[in-house]
Design a protein around this motif. Structure first.
Motif, short mmCIF file in Angstrom:
data_model
loop_
_atom_site.label_atom_id
_atom_site.label_comp_id
_atom_site.label_asym_id
_atom_site.label_seq_id
_atom_site.Cartn_x
_atom_site.Cartn_y
_atom_site.Cartn_z
N SER A 28 0.91 -1.28 0.13
CA SER A 28 0.04 -0.04 0.10
C SER A 28 0.92 1.18 0.17
CB SER A 28 -0.93 -0.05 1.24
OG SER A 28 -1.97 -0.99 1.10
N PHE A 71 3.49 1.98 -1.65
CA PHE A 71 3.84 2.19 -2.77
C PHE A 71 2.78 2.13 -4.11
CE2 PHE A 71 5.91 -1.74 -2.53
CZ PHE A 71 5.73 -2.46 -4.04
N THR A 93 -0.23 2.65 -4.25
CA THR A 93 -1.10 3.78 -4.26
C THR A 93 -0.76 5.00 -4.63
OG1 THR A 93 -1.09 4.01 -1.79
CG2 THR A 93 -2.55 2.15 -2.39
N GLN A 94 0.53 5.09 -4.76
CA GLN A 94 1.11 6.24 -4.87
C GLN A 94 0.79 6.83 -6.65
OE1 GLN A 94 5.34 6.96 -4.17
NE2 GLN A 94 5.32 6.04 -2.28
N PRO A 95 0.52 8.21 -6.86
CA PRO A 95 0.18 8.49 -8.37
C PRO A 95 1.65 8.24 -9.22
CG PRO A 95 -0.58 9.94 -6.89
CD PRO A 95 0.25 9.10 -5.85
N LYS A 96 2.83 8.36 -8.56
CA LYS A 96 4.02 8.18 -9.45
C LYS A 96 4.01 6.53 -9.91
CE LYS A 96 8.08 9.95 -8.52
NZ LYS A 96 9.32 10.44 -8.05
N TYR A 97 3.74 5.72 -9.03
CA TYR A 97 3.79 4.23 -9.30
C TYR A 97 2.37 4.06 -10.33
CZ TYR A 97 3.36 -0.62 -8.74
OH TYR A 97 3.30 -2.15 -8.82
N GLN A 98 1.20 4.49 -10.21
CA GLN A 98 -0.05 4.20 -10.84
C GLN A 98 0.13 4.75 -12.16
OE1 GLN A 98 -3.32 5.08 -8.55
NE2 GLN A 98 -3.15 3.91 -7.13
N ASN A 127 -6.65 2.62 -2.64
CA ASN A 127 -6.29 2.62 -1.14
C ASN A 127 -5.97 1.54 -0.60
OD1 ASN A 127 -8.75 1.28 -0.79
ND2 ASN A 127 -9.87 2.95 -1.26
N HIS A 176 8.94 0.23 -6.05
CA HIS A 176 8.58 1.48 -5.15
C HIS A 176 9.45 2.97 -5.68
CE1 HIS A 176 8.45 4.29 -1.82
NE2 HIS A 176 7.88 3.29 -1.01
#
Length: 186
Positions: free
Chosen positions: A29, A31, A33-38, A47, A103
């Motif tokens: 969770s 990483f 859920t982070q916008p950079k990852y997604q 979430n 990550h």
């Protein structure tokens, strides 16, 4: 009922790739859920609740002999922190789709390359894939370089690849056949 295939952990210089366990939810969770990852993935977990549910589904699938999806945690060998993930999807025609993530705080450390190499090896050596492939979104230059670095070659570019929920994007497909893998130098 299909043959049960347990994927035993694989060690790389910096990582251990292993099946997901319940306790991975919190670290995933942090990483996924982070916008950079997604930004460069199609299946977005928004979430911690969605991550917990995803991990539970993947764990349930581990007990299914007809299993087609293998989602793995990539943990640092020394800290045991989950710093990435990867998946293999077995398709009925002997092709296996690969995907990986790291990550964002750990980008540019070579971890994606280690995950990608391990996934290719698992697909060919343990799951007996005839070929592997992955899709990389056009603006994800790092993953395109990674795909080439692990030996995948460009297959085609698709201008409007469907991502779901009405979204499309340009993707490049990369792949490798089993014969190519087994002829690669060590």
């Amino acid at each position: 009922m299909g043959i049960m295939v347990a994927l035993h952990p694989v060690e790389t210089p910096q990582l251990v790739l292993r099946e997901l366990v319940k306790s991975d939810s919190a670290q995933l969770s942090a990483f996924v859920t982070q916008p950079k990852y997604q930004k460069h993935i199609t299946h977005r977990l928004k979430n911690e609740t969605m991550v917990v549910e995803f991990v539970a589904r993947q764990m349930a699938a581990q007990r299914d002999g007809r299993r087609q999806v293998y989602h793995l945690a990539a943990e640092e060998r020394f800290s045991t922190d989950v710093v990435g993930d990867g998946f293999i999807i077995r398709h009925g025609d002997g092709t296996h789709e690969l995907g990986w993530g790291v990550h964002p705080a750990m980008w540019s450390l070579g971890l994606g390359t280690e995950i990608g190499q391990a996934l290719v090896g698992l697909a060919f050596e343990r799951l007996r894939a005839k070929s592997v492939w992955c899709k990389v979104m056009a603006d994800n230059k790092a993953s395109a370089r990674l795909a080439r670095r692990i030996g995948l070659r460009t297959l085609e570019t698709i201008a409007a690849y469907p991502l779901g929920q009405g979204r499309t994007t340009q993707v490049t497909m990369f792949g490798m056949k089993a014969q190519e893998y087994f002829e690669m130098p060590y």
